[in-house]
Write an enzyme that holds these catalytic residues in place. Structure first.
Site, mmCIF file in Angstrom:
data_model
loop_
_atom_site.group_PDB
_atom_site.id
_atom_site.type_symbol
_atom_site.label_atom_id
_atom_site.label_comp_id
_atom_site.label_asym_id
_atom_site.label_seq_id
_atom_site.Cartn_x
_atom_site.Cartn_y
_atom_site.Cartn_z
ATOM 1 N N LYS A 89 -2.121 -1.870 -3.508
ATOM 2 C CA LYS A 89 -0.733 -1.718 -3.048
ATOM 3 C C LYS A 89 -0.179 -0.308 -3.268
ATOM 4 O O LYS A 89 0.644 0.164 -2.488
ATOM 5 C CB LYS A 89 0.167 -2.741 -3.749
ATOM 6 C CG LYS A 89 0.009 -4.138 -3.170
ATOM 7 C CD LYS A 89 1.136 -5.059 -3.614
ATOM 8 C CE LYS A 89 1.165 -6.331 -2.801
ATOM 9 N NZ LYS A 89 -0.023 -7.193 -3.014
ATOM 10 N N GLU A 111 11.745 -5.435 -0.749
ATOM 11 C CA GLU A 111 11.851 -6.840 -1.124
ATOM 12 C C GLU A 111 10.531 -7.237 -1.758
ATOM 13 O O GLU A 111 9.508 -6.585 -1.526
ATOM 14 C CB GLU A 111 12.143 -7.724 0.082
ATOM 15 C CG GLU A 111 10.926 -8.111 0.901
ATOM 16 C CD GLU A 111 10.666 -7.172 2.067
ATOM 17 O OE1 GLU A 111 11.614 -6.534 2.546
ATOM 18 O OE2 GLU A 111 9.501 -7.104 2.495
ATOM 19 N N SER A 377 -9.562 -6.471 -3.453
ATOM 20 C CA SER A 377 -8.239 -5.838 -3.304
ATOM 21 C C SER A 377 -7.495 -5.695 -4.626
ATOM 22 O O SER A 377 -6.651 -4.810 -4.767
ATOM 23 C CB SER A 377 -7.400 -6.633 -2.315
ATOM 24 O OG SER A 377 -7.334 -8.000 -2.686
#
Ligand code: PLP
Length: 398
Positions: A89, A111, A377
């Site tokens: 991320k 958000e 990931s």
């Protein structure tokens, strides 16, 4: 270039920018400038510097010998679990916060659902000195206390959203409302390859560092710069697009992604937007999503918070429709078993999301000459509570 959006931000039938008129100026400012900024020397050098010295890139490509023996193919793991904050991320967040600074923005809003994207955003805002507001459904705030605390410790303001179902979609609505009210100095940071154009394209470019590194790294082990298969998991789709990106126009490379099936594609408790969804509009783009017959978005279910989203990024919708990539549903139970398998064969506890990709190694057929890259990931630390609840066989050994 299969993934080049047209002038209106469409990938074939999917994408676009379906936004309230009051957001046009904000989105247009980004659309008019993002490509120029990404290609500028100043951006490139700052982005590469932070990826190397802060995020910890390049992440390793690990040959998985034990897994290779069991599967009967050459398996390599791309180690996004070793990025700072524990997943891919940060690649996107670093890129977008530099973008915000170069657009002259002073404040960041985002958000978050489970809190992972909120934590990544709060992290880089702290580093680069930008105040940050994270909108989060009130229900999620009480469910995700450790991440709420992390965000606050990093200096972010967490705003609990009390409207609607008090979850991610309500947090998104509230963030958009805030952006409309504060258009000039605020940058809206989206956490995946979703939302209106140009977000999916911009996020894909930031995450494409994953496949750029795979090309360089695979050469050290094999006599090629392209694997035969790339395997990923998809929530909104950003780690997957990043791992696919530089291979999409190379038809020799098979692209396979795991969707979160939850309790099963036909169970009504699923997050498999491509296998169980229909076409429609979610968060400003036209794509596959899960909805009722009269177009109400339905609640998604997956044991993995990062895949628990009722839509899919428009680039994946396109790759699925033209059959360039294959999307395979993986259930909660299959993912848990795959996490256990990876832990006990290679000494790596993956995130629940990434475990969906690992599970594909048991579902797909491979030949001994195949060179398979699985994108891990993220790491499993955040998921230990679920693993402790679900893995009876491990508990019995204690
Ligand atoms: C958030 C997350 C995902 C899902 O997001 P994508 O945009 O689909 O990549 C997958 N894996 C991990 C570890 C995550 O934190």
């Amino acid at each position: 270039m299969i993934l080049k959006p047209d002038i209106n931000g469409f990938y074939g039938d999917f994408g676009g920018a379906f936004i309230p008129e009051m957001l046009y100026p904000n989105v247009k400012e980004l659309t008019d400038n993002y490509q120029r900024i990404i290609n500028s020397d100043e951006f490139k050098s700052q982005f590469q510097n932070l990826l190397k010295n802060y995020v910890g890139r390049p992440t390793p490509l690990t040959p998985a010998k034990n897994l290779s023996n069991e599967v009967g193919a050459k398996i390599y793991l791309k180690r996004e679990d070793l990025c700072h904050t524990g997943s891919h991320k940060l690649n996107n967040v670093v890129g977008q916060i530099l973008m915000a600074k170069m657009l002259g923005k002073k404040y960041i809003i985002a958000e978050t659902g489970a809190g992972q994207h909120g934590v990544a955003t709060a992290t880089v805002c702290s580093l680069l000195g930008l105040p940050c507001k994270v909108f989060m459904g009130k229900k999620d705030v009480s469910r995700q206390q450790p991440n709420v605390f992390r965000m606050k410790m990093l200096g972010a303001e967490v705003i609990p959203v009390e409207s609607g179902s008090q979850t991610l979609k309500d947090a998104t609505n509230e963030a958009i409302r805030y952006w409309i009210a504060n258009p000039n100095d605020t940058y809206y940071l989206i956490g995946s390859t979703i939302g209106p154009h140009p977000y999916p394209d911009m996020v894909a470019q930031f995450q494409s560092v994953i496949s750029a590194e795979i090309i360089e790294q695979i050469k050290h082990f094999e006599n090629t710069d392209a694997p035969t298969q790339v395997i990923t998991c998809v929530g909104g789709g950003s780690n997957s697009i990043g791992a696919f990106y530089h291979f999409i126009d190379n038809p020799v490379v098979k692209l396979i992604a795991a969707e979160a099936a939850g309790n099963g594609v036909n169970s009504g408790e699923t997050a498999a937007s491509i296998n169980a969804g229909t076409e429609g509009i979610i968060h400003g783009c036209y794509t596959y999503l899960m909805q009722t017959n009269d177009g109400q978005i339905t609640e998604a279910h997956s044991i993995s918070a990062g895949l628990d989203y009722p839509g899919i990024g428009p680039q994946h919708a396109h790759l699925a429709k033209i059959k360039r990539a294959k999307y395979v549903p993986i259930t909660d139970i299959e993912a848990i078993e795959a996490a256990n398998w990876l832990a006990q064969t290679e000494g790596i506890i993956p995130a629940l999301e990434s475990a969906h990709a690992v599970a594909l190694l048991k579902k797909e057929k491979f030949s001994p000459t195949d060179i398979v890259v699985v994108n891990i990931s993220g790491r499993g630390d955040k998921d230990m509570e679920e693993y402790m609840m679900e893995l009876n066989n491990v508990r019995e050994n204690i």
